[in-house]
Enzyme design. Structure first.
Site, mmCIF file in Angstrom:
data_model
loop_
_atom_site.group_PDB
_atom_site.id
_atom_site.type_symbol
_atom_site.label_atom_id
_atom_site.label_comp_id
_atom_site.label_asym_id
_atom_site.label_seq_id
_atom_site.Cartn_x
_atom_site.Cartn_y
_atom_site.Cartn_z
ATOM 1 N N SER A 78 0.987 -1.173 0.038
ATOM 2 C CA SER A 78 0.038 0.009 -0.048
ATOM 3 C C SER A 78 0.646 1.346 -0.004
ATOM 4 C CB SER A 78 -0.986 0.180 1.159
ATOM 5 O OG SER A 78 -0.279 -0.194 2.469
ATOM 6 N N HIS A 283 -1.534 5.449 6.965
ATOM 7 C CA HIS A 283 -0.730 5.302 5.641
ATOM 8 C C HIS A 283 -0.466 6.851 5.458
ATOM 9 C CE1 HIS A 283 -2.486 1.564 5.060
ATOM 10 N NE2 HIS A 283 -1.653 1.276 4.361
#
Length: 301
Positions: A78, A283
């Site tokens: 990711s 993230h």
């Protein structure tokens, strides 16, 4: 290149975590749902190595130009897909603001392959992403290893401090480190074989927290102990990745470890470069991915 201060921080953080696990801060880990067979000790962390010089392989990277740009492939999880960067699409959560897309804004680079996918492990790279490479690829970037250790669960598991959930999550990630070097070695070798003329850039994972000076007087609070545990686990992951890359360089592969730092912009900073809430939590933000792109770009020319 890895700065001395970052390397020193990693060694100190790992040592502190090991001591904490064996003594006070995470001593209760073995009494909870521990993943270790030996219930008398905390998890054993692998030793970190200093950034010792390794033989420089012959560079395979040609000079990209607007008329003949570098053919670039972005592999990984990711962090390579750009999850958290905004405007993500598909199950792989690829973002137009990912660092591969930002690197490809250069007129001398074209993003020819973009199989990076949220949730990817080393096994996924070997089974699904390697097949997208070919001998004409000039540049490969990859972030991988975090999902093999489930490090993405650590910030949320430890958000409320030193809890049983936090202890178990850290212990589980540390336990999985023992199998990671072989997985990384197989992955890097497979990339080099599939794209024999490419330069391979392996980016690490930035530490989640900005910590104050860590000494025996600052380890008392559950919140700080949890933050130290999370950052030390990530530092151990990064050190393992660095060691695996160094071994491939010694074998003559044009592969480079790239240290990406979010110092001053951790999850507890005034201006974090991590998404703090929602599905993409923990993230990088667009600013975080820009830091990745800026750091990596120095090795693309």
């Amino acid at each position: 290149m890895r700065r001395r201060s970052r390397a020193a921080y990693q060694r100190a953080a790992v040592a502190l975590l090991a001591a904490a696990l064996a003594a006070v801060t995470l001593a209760g880990c073995a009494d909870s749902d521990s993943v270790h067979a030996d219930r008398t000790q905390g998890p054993t962390l692998p030793p970190t190595t200093s950034a010792a010089p390794t033989p420089a392989p012959t560079s395979t990277l040609r000079t990209g130009t607007p008329s003949n740009p570098l053919r670039y492939a972005a592999l990984g999880d990711s962090y390579s897909a750009g999850m958290g960067g905004g405007n993500e699409t598909g199950p792989c959560r690829r973002s137009p603001h990912s660092f591969p897309q930002q690197l490809a804004q250069s007129k001398s680079i074209v993003l020819s392959r973009f199989p990076a996918c949220a949730g990817a492990t080393t096994a996924d790279v070997l089974q699904h992403q390697i097949k997208t490479l070919d001998p004409q690829i000039d540049l490969v970037t990859i972030t991988i290893g975090g999902n093999d250790l489930n490090v993405s669960v650590l910030p949320s598991a430890c958000a409320k401090g030193e809890s049983a959930t936090c202890k178990a999550a850290v212990a589980a990630s540390v336990a999985l480190l023992q199998k990671l070097p072989d997985k990384l070695s197989k992955t890097y070798k497979a990339i080099a074989k599939a794209a024999p003329h490419a330069r391979i850039l392996v980016a690490d994972y930035p530490l989640f927290y900005d910590l104050p000076t860590i000494d025996e007087n600052t380890l008392g609070s559950p919140e700080l102990s949890a933050a130290v545990a999370v950052d030390a686990a990530v530092a151990s992951l990064d050190a393992t990745i660095s060691d695996a890359v160094a071994k491939q360089r010694q074998a003559g592969t044009d592969i480079h470890f790239v240290d990406v730092s979010f110092k001053g912009h951790g999850v507890n900073a005034k201006k974090p470069w991590f998404v703090l809430n929602g599905f993409d939590a923990y993230h990088p933000t667009v600013n975080g991915y820009t830091r990745y792109a800026d750091t990596l770009s120095a090795l693309t020319r």
